[in-house]
Design a protein around this motif. Structure first.
Motif, PDB file in Angstrom:
ATOM      1  N   GLU A 218       0.685  -1.199   0.015  1.00 45.65           N
ATOM      2  CA  GLU A 218      -0.038  -0.045   0.281  1.00 45.65           C
ATOM      3  C   GLU A 218       0.516   1.085  -0.183  1.00 45.65           C
ATOM      4  OE1 GLU A 218      -2.458   0.078   3.676  1.00 45.65           O
ATOM      5  OE2 GLU A 218      -0.921   0.118   4.616  1.00 45.65           O
TER       6      GLU A 218
ATOM      7  N   CYS B  84      -6.072   2.244  -2.801  1.00 45.06           N
ATOM      8  CA  CYS B  84      -5.638   2.227  -1.338  1.00 45.06           C
ATOM      9  C   CYS B  84      -6.365   2.412  -0.453  1.00 45.06           C
ATOM     10  CB  CYS B  84      -4.427   2.636  -0.538  1.00 45.06           C
ATOM     11  SG  CYS B  84      -2.710   1.458  -1.645  1.00 45.06           S
TER      12      CYS B  84
ATOM     13  N   GLU C 169      -9.529   0.513   2.137  1.00 45.75           N
ATOM     14  CA  GLU C 169      -9.283   0.440   3.654  1.00 45.75           C
ATOM     15  C   GLU C 169     -10.532   0.099   3.841  1.00 45.75           C
ATOM     16  OE1 GLU C 169      -7.089  -0.148   6.097  1.00 45.75           O
ATOM     17  OE2 GLU C 169      -5.417  -1.223   4.793  1.00 45.75           O
TER      18      GLU C 169
ATOM     19  N   TYR D 190       1.655  -5.525   6.460  1.00 42.37           N
ATOM     20  CA  TYR D 190       1.679  -3.986   5.909  1.00 42.37           C
ATOM     21  C   TYR D 190       2.870  -3.896   4.880  1.00 42.37           C
ATOM     22  CZ  TYR D 190      -2.810  -4.037   7.540  1.00 42.37           C
ATOM     23  OH  TYR D 190      -3.923  -3.940   7.840  1.00 42.37           O
TER      24      TYR D 190
ATOM     25  N   TYR E  52      -4.833   7.037   6.464  1.00 43.34           N
ATOM     26  CA  TYR E  52      -6.462   6.630   5.063  1.00 43.34           C
ATOM     27  C   TYR E  52      -7.751   8.024   5.724  1.00 43.34           C
ATOM     28  CZ  TYR E  52      -3.226   3.351   3.523  1.00 43.34           C
ATOM     29  OH  TYR E  52      -2.535   2.766   2.414  1.00 43.34           O
TER      30      TYR E  52
ATOM     31  N   THR F  27      -0.775  -0.779  -6.244  1.00 44.80           N
ATOM     32  CA  THR F  27      -1.425  -0.795  -5.245  1.00 44.80           C
ATOM     33  C   THR F  27      -3.217  -0.238  -5.020  1.00 44.80           C
ATOM     34  OG1 THR F  27      -0.766   1.823  -4.552  1.00 44.80           O
ATOM     35  CG2 THR F  27       0.508   0.005  -3.958  1.00 44.80           C
ATOM     36  N   PRO F  28      -3.834  -1.197  -3.967  1.00 46.47           N
ATOM     37  CA  PRO F  28      -3.248  -2.112  -3.448  1.00 46.47           C
ATOM     38  C   PRO F  28      -2.908  -3.562  -4.194  1.00 46.47           C
ATOM     39  CG  PRO F  28      -5.869  -1.402  -3.230  1.00 46.47           C
ATOM     40  CD  PRO F  28      -4.894  -0.823  -4.272  1.00 46.47           C
TER      41      PRO F  28
END
Length: 258
Positions: free
Chosen positions: A96, A103, A107, A127, A166, A226-227
């Motif tokens: 990420e 990403c 989340e 992670y 995030y 990503t992700p």
């Protein structure tokens, strides 16, 4: 005119011609030397500029300091920050970038389910932090945010700060996470994280070399976006993969049995 006088004048003319030739040659050499010095001067200036660019433009270079590993890292070269019990039967790997909108979308949809699975001991999440957006759009937001997240692991606040990053993610084009004061301000949203040690860690880029190493590993991993989300090494998220939170639970249960 006598032969003697005639010979003397001819000799004088020859000496003058010879002198003029010497002068022309000397002038030519002078111009050549000046041209060479001019080129060398440009190269020296350009070299100085290049050094300045290299020293100031790449905040994430491995020369920033020693390679220091964040707390709770594991895996090959200790490049994954682990959330969960090491003995958990299933591993979820997430590559990420904190500047990456996709990403953030992942989340928002799955973090609650992932936390539940981790807390119940069914899953451990690893992670792996990368700087894809910095690489593509320039800036230092991916790097600085990844370093700050690694700093938060030192006080066992990685999960909480990870989610705060995030929840407050700026538009990727603004590179707001390039501002270290912004990252320190967000630490106030995590009880106990807003400390001098955390602030110093963010300011001095303590884990920058580790982040750079993690990003390089991603670049050679065969993944390119990503992700990237893997369950026990198998891709489960992305184009053509119809993942939902409920299906994630089912896949984790099936992997644990298998």
């Amino acid at each position: 005119m006598s032969a003697k006088n005639s010979g003397g004048k001819r000799a004088a003319r020859e000496r003058m011609a010879e002198q003029r030739e010497h002068q022309r040659a000397a002038e030519k050499r002078r111009r050549t030397v000046l041209a060479v010095l001019s080129v060398l001067g440009v190269l020296v200036v350009a070299g100085g500029i290049a050094v300045l660019v290299n020293n100031n433009g790449d905040e994430g270079s491995e020369s920033d300091g020693p390679l220091v590993y964040p707390k709770h890292t594991a895996g090959k070269d200790r490049l994954a920050i682990i959330d969960g019990r090491s003995a958990a039967p299933v591993t979820l790997t997430v590559y990420e970038d904190f500047r990456c909108p996709a990403c953030q979308a992942f989340e928002k949809t799955y973090s609650k389910t992932i936390h539940e699975l981790v807390d119940s001991g069914q899953l451990k999440a690893e992670y792996r932090l990368v700087t894809l957006i910095d690489n593509n759009l320039k800036g230092h937001g991916s790097l600085n945010a990844a370093n700050a997240a690694a700093c938060s692991a030192g006080s066992d606040d990685f999960r909480a700060y990870h989610d705060v990053l995030y929840a407050n993610q700026p538009p990727e084009s603004t590179d707001d996470y390039g501002d270290k004061d912004k990252l320190k301000e967000l630490a106030k949203k995590v009880p106990g994280l807003d400390t001098k040690d955390f602030a110093d860690c963010v300011d001095d880029g303590r884990y920058n070399p580790w982040v750079v190493k993690s990003d390089k590993a991603f670049m050679t991993s065969g993944h390119d976006s990503t992700p990237t989300v893997l369950l026990d090494g198998k891709s489960i998220f992305g184009q053509g993969l119809d993942l939902t939170p409920e299906k994630l639970k089912q896949q984790v249960a099936a992997a644990a049995k298998g």
